[in-house]
Design a protein around this motif. Structure first.
Motif, PDB file in Angstrom:
ATOM      1  N   THR A  92      -4.341 -70.895  15.405  1.00 56.09           N
ATOM      2  CA  THR A  92      -3.048 -70.251  15.591  1.00 56.09           C
ATOM      3  C   THR A  92      -2.633 -70.238  17.057  1.00 56.09           C
ATOM      4  OG1 THR A  92      -3.493 -68.881  13.652  1.00 56.09           O
ATOM      5  CG2 THR A  92      -1.741 -68.146  15.117  1.00 56.09           C
ATOM      6  N   GLN A  93      -3.546 -69.928  17.935  1.00 57.94           N
ATOM      7  CA  GLN A  93      -3.251 -69.871  19.368  1.00 57.94           C
ATOM      8  C   GLN A  93      -2.930 -71.266  19.910  1.00 57.94           C
ATOM      9  OE1 GLN A  93      -6.371 -68.095  21.685  1.00 57.94           O
ATOM     10  NE2 GLN A  93      -5.350 -68.448  23.611  1.00 57.94           N
ATOM     11  N   THR A  94      -3.700 -72.253  19.531  1.00 62.42           N
ATOM     12  CA  THR A  94      -3.463 -73.622  19.986  1.00 62.42           C
ATOM     13  C   THR A  94      -2.132 -74.144  19.464  1.00 62.42           C
ATOM     14  OG1 THR A  94      -5.848 -73.996  19.949  1.00 62.42           O
ATOM     15  CG2 THR A  94      -4.456 -75.936  20.087  1.00 62.42           C
ATOM     16  N   PHE A  95      -1.813 -73.864  18.204  1.00 65.56           N
ATOM     17  CA  PHE A  95      -0.549 -74.309  17.629  1.00 65.56           C
ATOM     18  C   PHE A  95       0.635 -73.667  18.342  1.00 65.56           C
ATOM     19  CE2 PHE A  95       2.924 -73.892  14.520  1.00 65.56           C
ATOM     20  CZ  PHE A  95       3.212 -75.242  14.393  1.00 65.56           C
ATOM     21  N   ALA A  96       0.546 -72.393  18.666  1.00 69.26           N
ATOM     22  CA  ALA A  96       1.626 -71.708  19.374  1.00 69.26           C
ATOM     23  C   ALA A  96       1.856 -72.340  20.748  1.00 69.26           C
ATOM     24  CB  ALA A  96       1.320 -70.218  19.511  1.00 69.26           C
ATOM     25  N   ALA A  97       0.779 -72.666  21.459  1.00 73.60           N
ATOM     26  CA  ALA A  97       0.903 -73.311  22.764  1.00 73.60           C
ATOM     27  C   ALA A  97       1.499 -74.708  22.630  1.00 73.60           C
ATOM     28  CB  ALA A  97      -0.463 -73.380  23.445  1.00 73.60           C
ATOM     29  N   LEU A  98       1.086 -75.461  21.638  1.00 77.68           N
ATOM     30  CA  LEU A  98       1.616 -76.797  21.397  1.00 77.68           C
ATOM     31  C   LEU A  98       3.116 -76.725  21.095  1.00 77.68           C
ATOM     32  CD1 LEU A  98       1.048 -79.848  20.913  1.00 77.68           C
ATOM     33  CD2 LEU A  98       0.634 -79.251  18.537  1.00 77.68           C
ATOM     34  N   LYS A  99       3.500 -75.811  20.238  1.00 76.34           N
ATOM     35  CA  LYS A  99       4.897 -75.652  19.848  1.00 76.34           C
ATOM     36  C   LYS A  99       5.757 -75.228  21.044  1.00 76.34           C
ATOM     37  CE  LYS A  99       6.238 -72.425  16.851  1.00 76.34           C
ATOM     38  NZ  LYS A  99       6.443 -71.674  15.620  1.00 76.34           N
ATOM     39  N   ALA A 100       5.237 -74.360  21.893  1.00 77.74           N
ATOM     40  CA  ALA A 100       5.986 -73.872  23.048  1.00 77.74           C
ATOM     41  C   ALA A 100       6.152 -74.936  24.132  1.00 77.74           C
ATOM     42  CB  ALA A 100       5.287 -72.646  23.635  1.00 77.74           C
ATOM     43  N   ASN A 101       5.267 -75.928  24.149  1.00 73.21           N
ATOM     44  CA  ASN A 101       5.270 -76.920  25.227  1.00 73.21           C
ATOM     45  C   ASN A 101       5.709 -78.312  24.806  1.00 73.21           C
ATOM     46  OD1 ASN A 101       4.189 -75.466  27.674  1.00 73.21           O
ATOM     47  ND2 ASN A 101       2.703 -74.884  26.124  1.00 73.21           N
ATOM     48  N   THR A 102       6.312 -78.446  23.643  1.00 73.92           N
ATOM     49  CA  THR A 102       6.817 -79.738  23.200  1.00 73.92           C
ATOM     50  C   THR A 102       8.244 -79.577  22.696  1.00 73.92           C
ATOM     51  OG1 THR A 102       5.901 -79.408  20.985  1.00 73.92           O
ATOM     52  CG2 THR A 102       4.549 -80.654  22.525  1.00 73.92           C
ATOM     53  N   SER A 103       9.003 -80.662  22.848  1.00 74.62           N
ATOM     54  CA  SER A 103      10.347 -80.613  22.287  1.00 74.62           C
ATOM     55  C   SER A 103      10.238 -81.003  20.814  1.00 74.62           C
ATOM     56  CB  SER A 103      11.270 -81.575  23.024  1.00 74.62           C
ATOM     57  OG  SER A 103      10.820 -82.895  22.893  1.00 74.62           O
ATOM     58  N   HIS A 104      11.012 -80.357  19.988  1.00 78.32           N
ATOM     59  CA  HIS A 104      10.963 -80.659  18.563  1.00 78.32           C
ATOM     60  C   HIS A 104      12.330 -80.371  17.964  1.00 78.32           C
ATOM     61  CE1 HIS A 104       9.693 -76.497  19.199  1.00 78.32           C
ATOM     62  NE2 HIS A 104      10.356 -76.217  18.085  1.00 78.32           N
ATOM     63  N   GLN A 105      12.595 -81.031  16.877  1.00 81.05           N
ATOM     64  CA  GLN A 105      13.838 -80.796  16.155  1.00 81.05           C
ATOM     65  C   GLN A 105      13.584 -80.955  14.689  1.00 81.05           C
ATOM     66  OE1 GLN A 105      16.557 -84.452  16.285  1.00 81.05           O
ATOM     67  NE2 GLN A 105      15.741 -84.357  18.337  1.00 81.05           N
ATOM     68  N   THR A 106      14.357 -80.250  13.909  1.00 78.37           N
ATOM     69  CA  THR A 106      14.231 -80.308  12.466  1.00 78.37           C
ATOM     70  C   THR A 106      15.351 -81.173  11.920  1.00 78.37           C
ATOM     71  OG1 THR A 106      13.288 -78.103  12.447  1.00 78.37           O
ATOM     72  CG2 THR A 106      14.132 -78.950  10.352  1.00 78.37           C
ATOM     73  N   LEU A 107      14.987 -82.127  11.094  1.00 81.19           N
ATOM     74  CA  LEU A 107      15.976 -82.969  10.444  1.00 81.19           C
ATOM     75  C   LEU A 107      16.097 -82.559   9.001  1.00 81.19           C
ATOM     76  CD1 LEU A 107      14.895 -86.418  11.898  1.00 81.19           C
ATOM     77  CD2 LEU A 107      16.700 -84.932  12.737  1.00 81.19           C
ATOM     78  N   ILE A 108      17.289 -82.466   8.529  1.00 84.72           N
ATOM     79  CA  ILE A 108      17.511 -82.084   7.129  1.00 84.72           C
ATOM     80  C   ILE A 108      17.951 -83.295   6.343  1.00 84.72           C
ATOM     81  CG2 ILE A 108      18.894 -80.652   5.588  1.00 84.72           C
ATOM     82  CD1 ILE A 108      19.009 -78.597   7.872  1.00 84.72           C
TER      83      ILE A 108
END
Length: 44
Positions: A28-44
């Motif tokens: 959980t901690q590693t995923f939160a750091a990864l998510k906070a430090n990468t650009s991401h977008q959701t495609l529908i």
């Protein structure tokens, strides 16, 4: 898209070699750091 296992995991070629125990850790901690430090977008 890249999928990562939750918990400890390693690549089929034996990577990572530089990590003690020879496995990466996704928790959980590693995923939160990864998510906070990468650009991401959701495609529908």
């Amino acid at each position: 898209m890249q999928l990562l296992s939750y918990g400890e995991f390693a690549a089929k070629d034996g990577c990572p070699f530089e990590v003690p125990g020879g496995k990466w850790l996704m928790d959980t901690q590693t995923f939160a750091a990864l998510k906070a430090n990468t650009s991401h977008q959701t495609l529908i």
